[in-house]
Every structure is written in structure tokens, then in C-alpha cells.
Design an enzyme around this catalytic site. Structure first.
Site: not given
Length: 358
Positions: A70, A72, A100, A130-131, A159, A333
Site C-alpha cells: 500500500h 498511503d 509502513d 489501506e490505513e 508489510e 505509525h
């Protein structure tokens, strides 16, 4: 539009991708840059769906691998542009998205450009949203719009996994547990019924609950049942007439959604329960021939994936899938999100060795 040089190192490409801010819902600039970069390679067929970019080979190979990541991130918090930093003698890229999962995407983009004649056909997918809520997920949208693109014998999601192979993933369920009461003035509390007080047994059951570790195809998945939010009350002088406790159940991939719901309803028997969201996990699938070849090629000892990832979407389609990417998932994150340069290089080398058949 910012350009991406796919001939640069994976580390430099990681930095370039990260510096194109792409918080969920704002991925178009990065998607445009990715589409422009891969479109210059004749061995790739390019398909775009919204802000999801697909690049695939069509060499007539007997087997096909799908590799996805992903594009984003969660919101920026003063951690862009990316910085080069050294900690205890180790070199890092430091900033939002490095873990991430822009480092994984960078490795994928570089290999997509360079692997002109791999021994398997490859479908590369770089997707949006995705988030955020799963209903917006670009991979899910692509599966609805172009299910033919998901044909494959094995899938890899980039990931963060500390450069190790993490098989499958836990499932996740969210439930709201409610209690009711009667409003009254807090100076005359005996007239009412306090809904927050009635929630005490819910918290007690959670505190007493012993989460299980369940072995699935040789990997040990740790479960978890936790309160993640509690709401109730209308004013500082009013006895509350309603309370809600939101509970999150992370369950091993040996259970389906129905079995996970039974666990939650058994724990909270006697309470008003609403299941508000559930996503089944993915079994490891490491018995698949391509999976075994992959694990051998990268020299990894497979581990379980505790958090839910989009490998579950492939598993639901009958495609065995694993997580494999640079970066410590504990730093995803995090405001100090950072990835070791050595891990980016190691993951590139591992994927290259397997996909080139060397």
C-alpha cells in the site's frame, strides 16, 4: 509531478517515495508518479484503478506470483521530509512511511523495473486507502473491479516484518457491549440507575480473561481480548442512563468470523452485544510449493503475523500469502518511525534471489 528514478538504490527510492506525502485519501500524486515510472518499461503491462497501480509481466510462465504494497500512510506529525540518522552505529531512514510501508514499496518498484524475464510471471500491485476503513481499501476495490488480476499461485505483501517472513495473520473483531440505566440528578443518585457502574462486570470479565495461544500450521498465534474505548454520561451532574464498551478481539486464523463472534458472546453473556466489524485472518499457507521455495530462498524462519493485514484478502481467494518487508512493525505509525538501511537492502536481495531464480 515529482519523478521517481527506479534505477536508484532502494534506500534512495524509499526516501523519494516517503517525501511525496500520501496520507490516506491524498495518494493521487504518488500514484501518478508510480504510474509514470513503471510505464516506461516495455516488459510491464500497466493497469490503473483509482489510485491503485498494477504492473504485470505476461511471459507465459506456468506460475504467477502477486506482490503488493500500500502507498498511503497515517497522518504526518512533523516527521517528513525523511532524514538520514545513525543510532548506535546503525544507519536509518527516519520519517513517516519508512516502515509502513514505503521501504517495501521501493524494493518492489525497483525489482519490477529490473526483472525483465523472471522464472514466474509477476503481478505487482501498489494500492491506496489501506490505513482507513476497509470499505475504502484499494485492494478490495480492485478485487471487485478486476478479479482477473488476482489470479496467482502465491502472494507476498510487503508489510513490515523486520525482514523476516510472517505467515498469514490474526483476524479482528470489534463489538460494542451496552448497559442501560435511568437518568437522575447526581445529588439524588438513588433515584436513578448508573449505567457506567453496570459496566463494571464487563471490565471485570476482560481483566479475568486469559487469551490463548493457538498453533496453526506450526505457527503460534497469540490472541487478545481488550477494551479499546468506553463512553457514557451526558453531564457532570447527571447519573448516566447509557454506557458502551468497545471491545476488540484478535483471533487466530483457525477461527472463522462466526466462531470469533461465539467467543465474544460467550464471554459477555447477559449483556447487549453488537458486532460492529469483523475481518477474518489468513492461515499461513506455508505448505504451498511456491511458499516453501520462497522461504528457502530468503533463508527465513517463518513467524506468525499478529496484526491483520491484506494477506487475508488473498487467503480468502484461495491464494497462500505471507508478509515480507523491511522495518520493525512496532514502529509502524510511531512518531519515531524509522527503517534500517541494511534491512531494505536485505529484503531486496532476498526477493531478487528468489524472483530471478538465482
Amino acid at each position: 509531478m515529482p519523478g521517481l528514478d527506479l534505477t536508484s538504490s532502494s534506500a534512495d527510492l524509499t526516501r523519494a517515495i516517503c517525501d511525496i506525502a500520501s496520507v490516506s485519501g491524498d495518494e493521487t500524486t504518488l500514484a501518478d508518479a508510480i504510474e509514470a515510472a513503471v510505464s516506461s518499461y516495455d516488459h510491464l503491462e500497466i493497469i490503473r484503478d483509482g489510485d491503485t497501480i498494477v504492473a504485470r509481466t505476461d511471459l507465459g510462465r506456468e506460475r504467477r506470483v502477486v506482490i503488493a504494497g500500500h502507498i498511503d500512510t497515517v497522518p504526518i506529525n512533523g516527521n517528513l521530509p525523511v532524514e538520514n540518522r545513525e543510532v548506535d552505529g546503525e544507519a536509518f531512514l527516519w520519517g513517516r512511511g519508512t516502515v509502513d510501508m514505503k521501504a517495501g514499496v521501493a524494493v518492489q518498484l525497483k525489482l519490477a523495473a529490473e526483472l525483465v524475464a523472471p522464472p514466474v510471471d509477476i503481478t505487482w500491485m501498489w494500492y491506496d486507502h489501506e490505513e482507513v476503513d476497509s470499505s475504502l481499501n484499494g485492494l478490495g476495490r480492485l478485487a471487485r473491479n478486476r478479479p482477473d488480476l488476482f489470479a496467482g499461485d502465491f502472494a507476498i505483501l510487503g508489510e513490515p516484518s523486520n525482514g523476516e517472513v510472517e505467515g498469514g495473520c490474526n483476524g479482528t473483531l470489534r463489538a460494542t457491549i451496552r448497559t442501560d440505566g435511568v437518568r437522575a440528578h447526581s445529588a439524588r443518585s438513588w433515584i436513578g440507575e448508573n449505567a457506567i457502574h453496570k459496566a463494571a462486570p464487563i471490565l471485570a470479565r476482560l481483566a479475568e480473561y486469559h487469551a490463548r495461544t493457538i498453533s496453526v500450521e506450526g505457527l503460534d498465534y497469540r490472541e487478545g481480548l481488550n477494551a479499546v474505548r468506553i463512553t457514557g454520561g451526558v453531564a457532570g451532574n447527571v447519573i448516566p442512563d447509557a454506557c458502551e464498551v468497545e471491545v476488540n478481539y484478535r483471533f487466530a486464523p483457525s477461527r472463522d468470523a462466526a466462531a470469533a463472534e461465539r467467543v465474544v458472546r460467550d464471554v459477555f453473556t447477559g449483556f447487549d452485544i453488537e458486532i460492529v466489524d469483523v475481518a477474518e485472518g489468513a492461515r499461513p499457507g506455508l505448505d504451498a510449493p511456491l511458499a516453501q521455495e520462497f522461504v528457502t530462498a530468503v533463508g527465513a524462519t517463518p513467524q506468525p503475523k499478529y496484526g491483520w493485514t491484506d494477506v487475508a484478502r488473498f487467503s480468502a481467494l484461495g491464494i497462500p500469502a505471507v508478509n515480507y518487508g523491511p522495518g520493525d512493525p512496532h514502529l509502524a505509525h510511531h512518531d519515531e518511525e524509522r527503517v534500517p538501511l541494511a534491512q531494505i537492502e536485505a529484503v531486496e536481495q532476498g526477493l531478487r534471489a528468489w524472483l530471478s531464480g538465482s
